[in-house]
Write a protein that holds these residues in place. Structure first.
Motif, PDB file in Angstrom:
ATOM      1  N   ILE A 269       2.824   3.423  11.545  1.00  0.00           N
ATOM      2  CA  ILE A 269       1.485   4.262  12.855  1.00  0.00           C
ATOM      3  C   ILE A 269       1.773   4.372  13.962  1.00  0.00           C
ATOM      4  N   VAL A 270       1.479   5.720  13.973  1.00  0.00           N
ATOM      5  CA  VAL A 270       1.999   5.790  15.473  1.00  0.00           C
ATOM      6  C   VAL A 270       1.080   6.408  15.532  1.00  0.00           C
ATOM      7  N   MET A 271       0.538   5.844  17.502  1.00  0.00           N
ATOM      8  CA  MET A 271      -1.147   6.156  18.233  1.00  0.00           C
ATOM      9  C   MET A 271      -0.664   7.348  19.609  1.00  0.00           C
TER      10      MET A 271
ATOM     11  N   ILE B 237      -6.956   0.161  13.916  1.00  0.00           N
ATOM     12  CA  ILE B 237      -5.630  -1.033  14.535  1.00  0.00           C
ATOM     13  C   ILE B 237      -6.448  -1.712  13.704  1.00  0.00           C
ATOM     14  N   LYS B 238      -7.296  -2.158  13.116  1.00  0.00           N
ATOM     15  CA  LYS B 238      -8.015  -2.519  12.274  1.00  0.00           C
ATOM     16  C   LYS B 238      -7.461  -2.886  10.775  1.00  0.00           C
ATOM     17  N   LEU B 239      -7.040  -1.397  10.352  1.00  0.00           N
ATOM     18  CA  LEU B 239      -6.685  -0.954   9.056  1.00  0.00           C
ATOM     19  C   LEU B 239      -5.264  -1.120   9.228  1.00  0.00           C
ATOM     20  N   ALA B 240      -4.370  -1.338  10.314  1.00  0.00           N
ATOM     21  CA  ALA B 240      -2.651  -1.787  10.563  1.00  0.00           C
ATOM     22  C   ALA B 240      -2.847  -2.963  10.765  1.00  0.00           C
ATOM     23  N   ASN B 241      -3.318  -4.112  10.784  1.00  0.00           N
ATOM     24  CA  ASN B 241      -3.929  -5.919  10.698  1.00  0.00           C
ATOM     25  C   ASN B 241      -4.136  -5.875   9.134  1.00  0.00           C
ATOM     26  N   LYS B 242      -4.590  -5.084   9.013  1.00  0.00           N
ATOM     27  CA  LYS B 242      -5.796  -5.833   6.800  1.00  0.00           C
ATOM     28  C   LYS B 242      -4.044  -5.436   6.775  1.00  0.00           C
ATOM     29  N   GLU B 243      -3.042  -3.811   6.234  1.00  0.00           N
ATOM     30  CA  GLU B 243      -2.093  -3.597   5.514  1.00  0.00           C
ATOM     31  C   GLU B 243      -1.177  -3.905   5.686  1.00  0.00           C
ATOM     32  N   GLU B 244      -1.052  -4.691   6.941  1.00  0.00           N
ATOM     33  CA  GLU B 244      -0.055  -5.382   7.996  1.00  0.00           C
ATOM     34  C   GLU B 244       1.342  -4.435   7.951  1.00  0.00           C
ATOM     35  N   ILE B 245       0.527  -2.616   7.979  1.00  0.00           N
ATOM     36  CA  ILE B 245       0.973  -1.292   8.998  1.00  0.00           C
ATOM     37  C   ILE B 245       1.865  -1.976  10.139  1.00  0.00           C
TER      38      ILE B 245
ATOM     39  N   VAL C  38      -2.164   5.059   2.436  1.00  0.00           N
ATOM     40  CA  VAL C  38      -2.069   5.051   4.161  1.00  0.00           C
ATOM     41  C   VAL C  38      -3.143   6.223   4.699  1.00  0.00           C
ATOM     42  N   TYR C  39      -2.318   7.654   3.775  1.00  0.00           N
ATOM     43  CA  TYR C  39      -2.569   8.252   4.813  1.00  0.00           C
ATOM     44  C   TYR C  39      -4.682   8.778   4.008  1.00  0.00           C
ATOM     45  N   GLU C  40      -4.669   8.502   3.088  1.00  0.00           N
ATOM     46  CA  GLU C  40      -5.957   8.410   2.400  1.00  0.00           C
ATOM     47  C   GLU C  40      -6.578   7.668   3.638  1.00  0.00           C
ATOM     48  N   LYS C  41      -6.445   6.690   3.471  1.00  0.00           N
ATOM     49  CA  LYS C  41      -6.921   5.458   4.195  1.00  0.00           C
ATOM     50  C   LYS C  41      -7.118   5.958   6.400  1.00  0.00           C
ATOM     51  N   LEU C  42      -6.488   6.434   6.603  1.00  0.00           N
ATOM     52  CA  LEU C  42      -6.486   7.026   7.650  1.00  0.00           C
ATOM     53  C   LEU C  42      -6.925   8.510   7.998  1.00  0.00           C
TER      54      LEU C  42
ATOM     55  N   MET D 150       0.877  -1.511   0.095  1.00  0.00           N
ATOM     56  CA  MET D 150      -0.033   0.389   0.013  1.00  0.00           C
ATOM     57  C   MET D 150       0.967   1.416  -0.144  1.00  0.00           C
ATOM     58  N   SER D 151       0.649   1.988  -1.261  1.00  0.00           N
ATOM     59  CA  SER D 151       1.708   3.342  -1.164  1.00  0.00           C
ATOM     60  C   SER D 151       1.191   4.516   0.352  1.00  0.00           C
ATOM     61  N   ASN D 152       2.511   5.058   0.563  1.00  0.00           N
ATOM     62  CA  ASN D 152       1.858   5.896   1.914  1.00  0.00           C
ATOM     63  C   ASN D 152       1.092   6.981   1.388  1.00  0.00           C
ATOM     64  N   HIS D 153       0.014   7.359   0.266  1.00  0.00           N
ATOM     65  CA  HIS D 153      -0.409   8.365   0.318  1.00  0.00           C
ATOM     66  C   HIS D 153      -1.900   7.262   0.027  1.00  0.00           C
TER      67      HIS D 153
END
Length: 305
Positions: free
Chosen positions: A82-84, A53-61, A6-10, A1-4
């Motif tokens: 991702i840092v929360m 958290i679910k996004l990080a798991n799904k995309e293995e970030i 990930v940003y859009e998803k967040l 997944m590109s950085n952009h």
């Protein structure tokens, strides 16, 4: 997944204002140390936390919880993924003799709310710099009290993004530890069971503890608080003092002249200098007294490239 991407998803989960890209973590830690986070996210609701958290798991970030950065050193290479930071979850309310605080609230403010409501049991926390979540994470304590004494229950998110309500006894709270890190829990809220008391008596105790803290601790410089756990039968600060280490400096990091148990960022220290000084203190105390000082402060992140 590109950085952009990930940003859009967040930003679709939370909002643009809550997502920072390549953010220097030294802006978010008490020590004023640390390289950049790829994405620093500050969610505003429990559901946003779960979705991230679910996004990080799904995309293995890679995913890291920062807390409020009080008992923490972030290395100069920063943190990937991702840092929360939960500092926007900071509501504190009272129901009867219970104080319910969200994890990003400061434990100091939680003890002040208890005072306001004439509730006793949290006085010990009036000088602990961390967040409520961080206080549970390490069973924070001071002046003879600890979180274990007054915590009733907590709401956490597990590593799958599911909400759980746990009792205090489910957390294995011991001296400066809990099972929260091992289980990958993220604390969202804590309920403290307190007792009715007299406002003036509670305030007198808090004023006394605040005076003790301000007169003994080096609050004029950035630091991570107490660096080492108390070794059985000793005091870390006294061992460090008796090893002749007070004032010892590596780069901008210094063993505090006011309290040897603290290492302060005296002059734009790097994380590397701070960590080197911790190792030097551990080695010297071990050599002089045969005592192994165990770190209370967490060190996370990557070495600089």
């Amino acid at each position: 997944m590109s950085n952009h991407h990930v940003y859009e998803k967040l930003i679709s989960i939370t909002s643009e204002i809550n997502v920072m890209v390549n953010e220097p973590l030294k802006n978010h830690t008490y020590t004023r140390l640390g390289g950049q986070a790829d994405w620093l996210v500050t969610p505003e609701t429990y559901d946003e936390v779960r979705q991230i958290i679910k996004l990080a798991n799904k995309e293995e970030i890679a995913f890291t919880l920062l807390g409020n950065g009080s008992n923490l050193i972030v290395k100069d290479g920063g943190i990937r993924g991702i840092v929360m930071n939960l500092n926007k979850l900071k509501e504190i309310k009272t129901e009867g003799t219970k104080v319910i605080a969200q994890s990003g609230a400061r434990i100091i403010d939680t003890s002040r709310e208890a005072l306001k409501q004439r509730l006793t049991g949290l006085e010990f926390a009036c000088g602990i710099p961390g967040s409520v979540g961080g206080a549970l994470y390490m069973n924070a304590g001071a002046y003879g009290g600890e979180i274990k004494d007054c915590l009733e229950s907590t709401i956490v998110v597990d590593s799958n993004g599911d909400l759980l309500t746990l009792r205090a006894e489910d957390l294995d709270l011991e001296y400066r530890t809990s099972n929260i890190p091992d289980n990958g829990y993220i604390v969202l809220e804590a309920t403290f069971a307190l007792q009715e008391g007299e406002y003036d008596e509670i305030k007198a105790v808090m004023d006394d503890l605040t005076y003790k803290r301000e007169s003994k601790q080096p609050l004029e410089y950035p630091s991570c608080g107490s660096v080492f756990k108390r070794p059985p039968g000793y005091f870390a600060g006294k061992l460090i003092q008796d090893s002749g280490l007070q004032g010892t400096q590596i780069g901008g990091a210094q063993v505090s002249l006011k309290h040897a148990g603290f290492i302060v960022n005296k002059d734009n220290a790097t994380a590397d200098e701070y960590i080197s000084l911790i190792h030097h203190v551990q080695a010297t105390v071990k050599e002089k007294f045969g005592v192994t000082l165990e770190r209370e402060v967490r060190i996370i992140g990557e070495d600089p490239q």
